[in-house]
Design an enzyme around this catalytic site. Sequence first.
Site, PDB file in Angstrom:
ATOM      1  N   PRO A  77       0.657  -1.484  -0.008  1.00  0.00           N
ATOM      2  CA  PRO A  77      -0.187  -0.332  -0.186  1.00  0.00           C
ATOM      3  C   PRO A  77       0.685   1.612   0.212  1.00  0.00           C
ATOM      4  CG  PRO A  77       0.334  -1.365   2.446  1.00  0.00           C
ATOM      5  CD  PRO A  77       0.248  -1.900   1.051  1.00  0.00           C
TER       6      PRO A  77
ATOM      7  N   GLY B  39       2.470   4.536   0.747  1.00  0.00           N
ATOM      8  CA  GLY B  39       1.604   5.544   1.693  1.00  0.00           C
ATOM      9  C   GLY B  39       1.498   4.386   3.501  1.00  0.00           C
TER      10      GLY B  39
ATOM     11  N   GLY C  24       4.461   2.558   4.948  1.00  0.00           N
ATOM     12  CA  GLY C  24       5.299   2.802   5.488  1.00  0.00           C
ATOM     13  C   GLY C  24       5.466   1.377   5.694  1.00  0.00           C
ATOM     14  N   LEU C  25       6.068   0.798   4.681  1.00  0.00           N
ATOM     15  CA  LEU C  25       6.337  -0.399   4.471  1.00  0.00           C
ATOM     16  C   LEU C  25       7.441  -0.556   3.052  1.00  0.00           C
ATOM     17  CD1 LEU C  25       2.864  -2.422   4.590  1.00  0.00           C
ATOM     18  CD2 LEU C  25       4.964  -2.126   6.411  1.00  0.00           C
TER      19      LEU C  25
ATOM     20  N   SER D 257       6.644   1.012   0.355  1.00  0.00           N
ATOM     21  CA  SER D 257       6.624   1.064  -1.104  1.00  0.00           C
ATOM     22  C   SER D 257       7.124   2.342  -2.733  1.00  0.00           C
ATOM     23  CB  SER D 257       5.139   1.096  -1.011  1.00  0.00           C
ATOM     24  OG  SER D 257       4.922   1.512  -2.230  1.00  0.00           O
ATOM     25  N   SER D 258       7.313   3.328  -1.739  1.00  0.00           N
ATOM     26  CA  SER D 258       8.170   3.925  -2.869  1.00  0.00           C
ATOM     27  C   SER D 258       9.762   3.864  -3.132  1.00  0.00           C
ATOM     28  CB  SER D 258       8.244   5.163  -1.646  1.00  0.00           C
ATOM     29  OG  SER D 258       8.686   6.218  -2.266  1.00  0.00           O
ATOM     30  N   ALA D 259      10.067   3.202  -2.276  1.00  0.00           N
ATOM     31  CA  ALA D 259      11.611   2.610  -2.198  1.00  0.00           C
ATOM     32  C   ALA D 259      12.136   1.293  -3.268  1.00  0.00           C
ATOM     33  CB  ALA D 259      12.276   2.629  -0.559  1.00  0.00           C
TER      34      ALA D 259
ATOM     35  N   ASP E 159      15.381   2.466   4.413  1.00  0.00           N
ATOM     36  CA  ASP E 159      14.090   1.974   2.974  1.00  0.00           C
ATOM     37  C   ASP E 159      14.519   1.231   1.515  1.00  0.00           C
ATOM     38  OD1 ASP E 159      11.927   2.754   4.401  1.00  0.00           O
ATOM     39  OD2 ASP E 159      11.169   3.353   3.620  1.00  0.00           O
TER      40      ASP E 159
HETATM   41  O1  PMV Z   1       7.332   5.126   6.075  1.00  0.00           O
HETATM   42  P1  PMV Z   1       8.071   5.017   5.306  1.00  0.00           P
HETATM   43  O2  PMV Z   1       8.367   2.990   5.002  1.00  0.00           O
HETATM   44  O3  PMV Z   1       9.093   5.552   4.468  1.00  0.00           O
HETATM   45  O4  PMV Z   1       9.484   4.664   6.243  1.00  0.00           O
HETATM   46  C1  PMV Z   1      10.805   5.806   6.694  1.00  0.00           C
HETATM   47  C2  PMV Z   1      11.547   5.543   7.806  1.00  0.00           C
HETATM   48  C3  PMV Z   1      11.885   6.395   8.498  1.00  0.00           C
HETATM   49  O5  PMV Z   1      12.516   6.412   9.120  1.00  0.00           O
HETATM   50  C4  PMV Z   1      10.762   7.257   9.550  1.00  0.00           C
HETATM   51  C5  PMV Z   1      12.220   7.583   7.342  1.00  0.00           C
HETATM   52  C6  PMV Z   1      13.861   7.128   7.222  1.00  0.00           C
HETATM   53  O6  PMV Z   1      14.241   7.885   5.555  1.00  0.00           O
HETATM   54  O7  PMV Z   1      15.071   6.871   7.207  1.00  0.00           O
END
Ligand code: PMV
Length: 327
Positions: free
Chosen positions: A95, A97, A99-100, A102-104, A151
């Site tokens: 998904p 946004g 937090g897993l 996805s973008s990277a 990520d």
């Molecule tokens: O939300 P995500 O999957 O992009 O994870 C971000 C991780 C952070 O530590 C909040 C930001 C980072 O660049 O490390």
Amino acid sequence: MTESDRAEAAACGKVILLGEHAVVYGAPAIVAGIDRGARALATRRAQGPSELTLGGETFAADPEGKDDRAKAFAALLAVEPRLGAVHVEARSDLPAGGGLGSSAALAVAIARAAEALGLRAGESVEEREARVLERAGAWERVFHGNPSGVDAMAAARGGCFRYQRGESVRPIMPRSDLVVCVGSTGKPSSTRETVGLIASLRARRPDVVDRSIDAIAVLVKNAHLAIEAGDLRAVGSFMDLNQMLLTGLWVSTADLDYMCELARGAGALGAKLTGGGGGGSVIALVSPAQDQAEGAQRILEAWKRAGFDGFVARIPAGTPHRSGGSA
Ligand code: PMV
């Protein structure tokens, strides 16, 4: 079109077990790749511009583009523009946004597929992967100004490891399988916003934020030892403490806190948000004391009854790793 005019590549998503946000400020984090991720198919174009098809939309690479995806794609290609014109079709099973990562995962899959079209004689896999990470870093900087790189590293390597900016990646060999339930709040997390929130809090109250970062760094170091010793009860407690500190940094939400409580009530050894927070996902560590599949099911059901979806991710004991990769 010949075989060398098309290339496919994949990259995985990740869960941060401990250490998000603090990792932006140089503290270590523990991260594990998960099965779900992103795929990309690159084809050579006779002439420019380079194009990216994502989520049913096509964007021409454009450093000044209105859409961040057009800008990020341009930044990724500009790291070393020798690739020529390409078309890349990409999709993520994670998904956005959530937090897993996805973008990277998208960035690494896109960069790998594009790089595979421009293979250089005599270049080692390590050299190519280092450039893939640079390209992914350029993409990530468009979406949030100051990515730690955790990520992209997870998307590229998979496995479980300790990551710290400017240091070599340290593979972690879990003594026993880590079974983690990943639950979604259903609300997007904006990493840019939560990273910015902590940066502005730190500008006003450096003492508060730096103390939390130091405390998270200690938890990460202890959790690393506990994972390798197979002491999952301790890992769970460190996750709970990490969650408290993230709440203190204002990046948790009522939903994230509630999902953590539900998971603990259903037998999880520990639970916390994962990734940027402010929405997105939580992770809950399943106890190995009972049947882990049943334990995981209980947590997923508790979430489901409250209207939240989730899935199970397994981080296998003694995960093998690709060598190399430095932050
Ligand atoms: O939300 P995500 O999957 O992009 O994870 C971000 C991780 C952070 O530590 C909040 C930001 C980072 O660049 O490390």
